[in-house]
Design a protein around this motif. Structure first.
Motif, PDB file in Angstrom:
ATOM      1  N   HIS A  51      -7.750   0.741   5.661  1.00 54.22           N
ATOM      2  CA  HIS A  51      -7.624   2.169   5.954  1.00 54.22           C
ATOM      3  C   HIS A  51      -7.466   2.391   7.455  1.00 54.22           C
ATOM      4  O   HIS A  51      -6.619   3.192   7.891  1.00 54.22           O
ATOM      5  CB  HIS A  51      -8.853   2.911   5.439  1.00 54.22           C
ATOM      6  CG  HIS A  51      -8.895   4.356   5.817  1.00 54.22           C
ATOM      7  ND1 HIS A  51      -7.851   5.230   5.590  1.00 54.22           N
ATOM      8  CD2 HIS A  51      -9.869   5.098   6.437  1.00 54.22           C
ATOM      9  CE1 HIS A  51      -8.167   6.431   6.039  1.00 54.22           C
ATOM     10  NE2 HIS A  51      -9.379   6.377   6.566  1.00 54.22           N
ATOM     11  N   THR A  88      -6.820   3.984   0.918  1.00 49.41           N
ATOM     12  CA  THR A  88      -5.920   4.528   1.941  1.00 49.41           C
ATOM     13  C   THR A  88      -5.618   6.001   1.711  1.00 49.41           C
ATOM     14  O   THR A  88      -4.961   6.636   2.536  1.00 49.41           O
ATOM     15  CB  THR A  88      -4.595   3.740   2.012  1.00 49.41           C
ATOM     16  OG1 THR A  88      -3.890   3.868   0.772  1.00 49.41           O
ATOM     17  CG2 THR A  88      -4.842   2.270   2.314  1.00 49.41           C
ATOM     18  N   HIS A 103       0.804  -1.225   0.000  1.00 47.66           N
ATOM     19  CA  HIS A 103       0.000   0.000   0.000  1.00 47.66           C
ATOM     20  C   HIS A 103       0.836   1.274   0.000  1.00 47.66           C
ATOM     21  O   HIS A 103       0.318   2.353  -0.337  1.00 47.66           O
ATOM     22  CB  HIS A 103      -0.977   0.003   1.186  1.00 47.66           C
ATOM     23  CG  HIS A 103      -0.387   0.519   2.467  1.00 47.66           C
ATOM     24  ND1 HIS A 103       0.399  -0.248   3.297  1.00 47.66           N
ATOM     25  CD2 HIS A 103      -0.478   1.743   3.060  1.00 47.66           C
ATOM     26  CE1 HIS A 103       0.759   0.459   4.344  1.00 47.66           C
ATOM     27  NE2 HIS A 103       0.251   1.672   4.233  1.00 47.66           N
ATOM     28  N   ASP A 160      -4.071   1.494   8.557  1.00 41.89           N
ATOM     29  CA  ASP A 160      -3.085   2.470   8.098  1.00 41.89           C
ATOM     30  C   ASP A 160      -2.970   3.662   9.044  1.00 41.89           C
ATOM     31  O   ASP A 160      -1.909   4.283   9.143  1.00 41.89           O
ATOM     32  CB  ASP A 160      -3.473   2.944   6.693  1.00 41.89           C
ATOM     33  CG  ASP A 160      -2.354   3.671   5.972  1.00 41.89           C
ATOM     34  OD1 ASP A 160      -1.168   3.430   6.301  1.00 41.89           O
ATOM     35  OD2 ASP A 160      -2.657   4.464   5.058  1.00 41.89           O
TER      36      ASP A 160
END
Length: 295
Positions: free
Chosen positions: A143, A109, A38, A146
């Motif tokens: 997300h 993200t 990512h 993250d």
């Protein structure tokens, strides 16, 4: 280091909440690979910096999700190499599904999609009989992973905060050199660290984790209520909420991040108070310098 942290966090969310029981093997694989790639070839600068400085990457992706698009594209180019092709045994249909899932998750993200992503999930969960799309569910989980460092122990959270600020301040130095306006949190001389983290926790992380937990309970509840299910007896599930009433009680997952978020916010608030007192004292001293001493 960040990617290793997020991959581990995604693995924790899959296993400890029971989410892996709702996903197929391919979807689990895509979630873990998305976590690993990512931020592939991240430049240490934000999308805003790329757009404002007119970088080649911003030009390539038309100023939209600049880094996220690059992470995905560069990762799939690497995977295409013969000695890196971890997807070579997938069928054509499996590859298309895998690629679509990874693209959706990594694009999610991008913080510019944050509020719309939460709004959409809240709206979906408010329906009488919500049906959650697996791609959107996995995207929300990644997300949240993250941005999850404030949801971990203080020593971990503080270390990540300082590392991130170092990166932001280096970007601010570049912005100063280029004559660009400072991006948020990038001015090393005027960033209020404690206040910024309090705001990040209250307005970004806490709401995200709350929506993610609601989503997980929504999709996992039917699995826990199924005859013979062991999901309600996993360590991350609150048995008080699931036992009794023959499985009709609302399924609940444990939420260890709630205590961490509360503890970390309390520490930052104490620090913010100390910082404010120090600034007030410094301002008072600058406005009232001591009289010159006689030699």
């Amino acid at each position: 280091m960040h990617v290793a942290d997020i991959a581990q966090t995604a693995h924790y969310m899959l296993c400890q909440t029971g989410l892996m029981n709702w996903l197929s093997d391919l979807e689990i694989f895509a979630t873990l690979v998305a976590a690993v790639v990512h931020d592939f070839e991240h430049t240490g600068t934000t999308n805003n910096f790329h757009v404002m400085s007119g970088s080649d990457t911003a030009l390539l992706y038309n100023d939209r999700a600049v880094l996220e698009n690059h992470h995905i594209s560069a990762a799939f180019r690497l995977i295409r190499e013969e000695d890196c092709n971890i997807l070579q045994n997938l069928s054509r249909d499996e590859f298309r599904e895998f690629r679509t899932l990874v693209i959706d998750m990594v694009l999610a993200t991008d913080m510019s999609f944050h509020f719309q992503q939460l709004k959409n999930m809240r709206s979906l969960l408010s329906l009488a009989e919500p049906t959650v799309d697996k791609s959107k569910a996995a995207s929300l989980v990644l997300h949240c992973c993250d941005i999850s460092h404030p949801a971990k122990r203080w020593d971990l959270h503080h270390r990540w905060t300082m590392s991130l600020l170092d990166e932001f301040f280096l970007q601010g130095d570049k912005e100063r050199e280029l004559g660009l306006p400072f991006s948020p949190l990038c001015d090393r001389n005027n960033t209020l660290v404690a206040e910024s983290q309090i705001g990040f926790i209250e307005f970004i992380v806490e709401p995200s984790m709350a929506v993610c937990a609601d989503m997980l309970e929504c999709v996992l509840g039917p699995l826990a209520a199924a005859p013979g299910s062991t999901l309600a007896r996993t360590p991350a599930v609150s048995n008080d909420d699931t036992q009794g009433n023959e499985g009709n009680a609302k399924f609940k997952i444990r939420k260890p991040w709630i205590a961490c978020l509360s503890d970390n916010k309390k520490i930052w608030k104490e620090q913010a108070t100390k910082d404010a007192e120090a600034r007030a004292k410094q301002e008072e001293e600058s406005n009232n310098p001591p009289p010159p001493t006689e030699e």
